[in-house]
Write a protein that holds these residues in place. Sequence first.
Motif, PDB file in Angstrom:
ATOM      1  N   ALA A 187       0.909  -1.141  -0.012  1.00  8.52           N
ATOM      2  CA  ALA A 187      -0.100   0.135   0.218  1.00  8.52           C
ATOM      3  C   ALA A 187       1.022   1.180  -0.082  1.00  8.52           C
ATOM      4  N   LEU A 188       0.386   2.307  -0.594  1.00  8.11           N
ATOM      5  CA  LEU A 188       1.203   3.695  -0.551  1.00  8.11           C
ATOM      6  C   LEU A 188       0.929   4.053   0.801  1.00  8.11           C
ATOM      7  N   ARG A 189       2.129   4.708   1.198  1.00  3.61           N
ATOM      8  CA  ARG A 189       2.196   5.239   2.530  1.00  3.61           C
ATOM      9  C   ARG A 189       2.746   6.572   2.367  1.00  3.61           C
ATOM     10  N   ASP A 190       2.984   7.236   3.590  1.00  5.10           N
ATOM     11  CA  ASP A 190       3.321   8.654   3.631  1.00  5.10           C
ATOM     12  C   ASP A 190       4.648   8.910   3.088  1.00  5.10           C
ATOM     13  N   ASP A 191       5.468   7.657   3.011  1.00  2.72           N
ATOM     14  CA  ASP A 191       7.017   8.328   2.730  1.00  2.72           C
ATOM     15  C   ASP A 191       7.067   7.606   1.327  1.00  2.72           C
ATOM     16  N   THR A 192       6.073   7.386   0.512  1.00  3.22           N
ATOM     17  CA  THR A 192       6.231   6.590  -0.660  1.00  3.22           C
ATOM     18  C   THR A 192       6.811   7.635  -1.622  1.00  3.22           C
ATOM     19  N   THR A 193       7.903   7.166  -2.365  1.00  8.72           N
ATOM     20  CA  THR A 193       8.666   8.082  -3.672  1.00  8.72           C
ATOM     21  C   THR A 193       8.534   7.368  -4.658  1.00  8.72           C
ATOM     22  N   SER A 194       8.063   6.065  -5.077  1.00 10.45           N
ATOM     23  CA  SER A 194       7.894   5.422  -6.353  1.00 10.45           C
ATOM     24  C   SER A 194       6.397   4.668  -6.462  1.00 10.45           C
ATOM     25  N   ALA A 195       5.934   4.733  -7.565  1.00  9.94           N
ATOM     26  CA  ALA A 195       4.378   4.077  -7.321  1.00  9.94           C
ATOM     27  C   ALA A 195       4.078   3.341  -8.656  1.00  9.94           C
ATOM     28  N   LEU A 196       3.327   2.564  -8.424  1.00  8.48           N
ATOM     29  CA  LEU A 196       2.510   1.891  -9.634  1.00  8.48           C
ATOM     30  C   LEU A 196       1.062   2.092  -9.521  1.00  8.48           C
ATOM     31  N   PHE A 197       0.372   2.798 -10.551  1.00  9.85           N
ATOM     32  CA  PHE A 197      -1.174   2.970 -10.475  1.00  9.85           C
ATOM     33  C   PHE A 197      -1.539   2.061 -11.671  1.00  9.85           C
ATOM     34  N   VAL A 198      -2.647   1.489 -11.467  1.00 11.98           N
ATOM     35  CA  VAL A 198      -3.413   0.574 -12.278  1.00 11.98           C
ATOM     36  C   VAL A 198      -4.825   1.438 -12.378  1.00 11.98           C
ATOM     37  N   LEU A 199      -5.167   1.708 -13.717  1.00 13.65           N
ATOM     38  CA  LEU A 199      -6.502   2.100 -13.940  1.00 13.65           C
ATOM     39  C   LEU A 199      -7.139   1.088 -14.869  1.00 13.65           C
ATOM     40  N   ASP A 200      -8.226   0.542 -14.167  1.00 17.70           N
ATOM     41  CA  ASP A 200      -9.093  -0.819 -14.876  1.00 17.70           C
ATOM     42  C   ASP A 200     -10.385  -0.241 -15.874  1.00 17.70           C
ATOM     43  N   ALA A 201     -10.005  -0.616 -16.884  1.00 15.32           N
ATOM     44  CA  ALA A 201     -11.334  -0.217 -17.606  1.00 15.32           C
ATOM     45  C   ALA A 201     -11.989  -1.072 -18.314  1.00 15.32           C
ATOM     46  N   LEU A 202     -13.581  -1.117 -18.516  1.00 12.57           N
ATOM     47  CA  LEU A 202     -14.187  -1.920 -19.323  1.00 12.57           C
ATOM     48  C   LEU A 202     -15.136  -1.317 -20.221  1.00 12.57           C
ATOM     49  N   ASP A 203     -15.586  -1.690 -21.256  1.00 14.87           N
ATOM     50  CA  ASP A 203     -16.772  -1.186 -22.014  1.00 14.87           C
ATOM     51  C   ASP A 203     -17.832  -0.837 -21.055  1.00 14.87           C
TER      52      ASP A 203
END
Length: 238
Positions: A187-203
């Motif tokens: 999980a992202l934390r208050d000290d996160t400096t590098s992250a991966l984001f996932v955007l999930d799409a459906l019709d």
Amino acid sequence: MTDRDLPGLLAAASVDPAVFALRPDYRASLVAVDGIVPGPSDDESEALLQAAERAAAAALTEAPVDELPHVAAWRDAYRAFGAKPQRTRNSAEALIRRAESGLPRVNRLTDLYNAVSVSHAIPLGGEDLSRYVGAPRLVRAVGDEAFETSAGGEPVTEHPDAGEVVWCDDEGVTCRRWNWRQGPRTALRDDTTSALFVLDALDPLTDDQLEAAVADLEQHLTRLGPDVRTARRVIRAD
């Protein structure tokens, strides 16, 4: 700033064909970012959250939350692998339902991606890359995979249902039921400096609408430090 190989990480990411067999219209848009300067919620993140709350309120004048087109599509996807969407809601629906009483204020990185999720009505998850092991994979679970979480304040290990759609890394499950519950390990934390984001799409969410959400996310990420860099990739059935 680190020398993390963001394009290499995204190139190694995968979605199992069994997931596309379930929903051929699924698209995963991955955004990796490095060089974030952590910080508390601020005036800009507050403005983003307020705009997202207004967007949710406007959308809900047109239809109940479970009938919003992209939310409804995700409810159907959950039913397809055996989940009950009235009990386990996708992350976008859960946030939109919270918007009327006020979205959470956490830190500027978390506030930012929550605001984008609600504004675009798209499930959007964030992972701390410093705690990630290997490349992200979306699979249908066998049922013996480890999902490290907590109950009553104590760490516990759960296992997904057989056939459940889960995000994993080399250490175990990072998010259950596609985009329902994230594990605390990554999980992202208050000290996160590098992250991966996932955007999930459906019709019926279009590719243009998905691109608009990604562009919105990237635009706001770039203000989180002078050395922020990003990479992106869309994974689709074809």
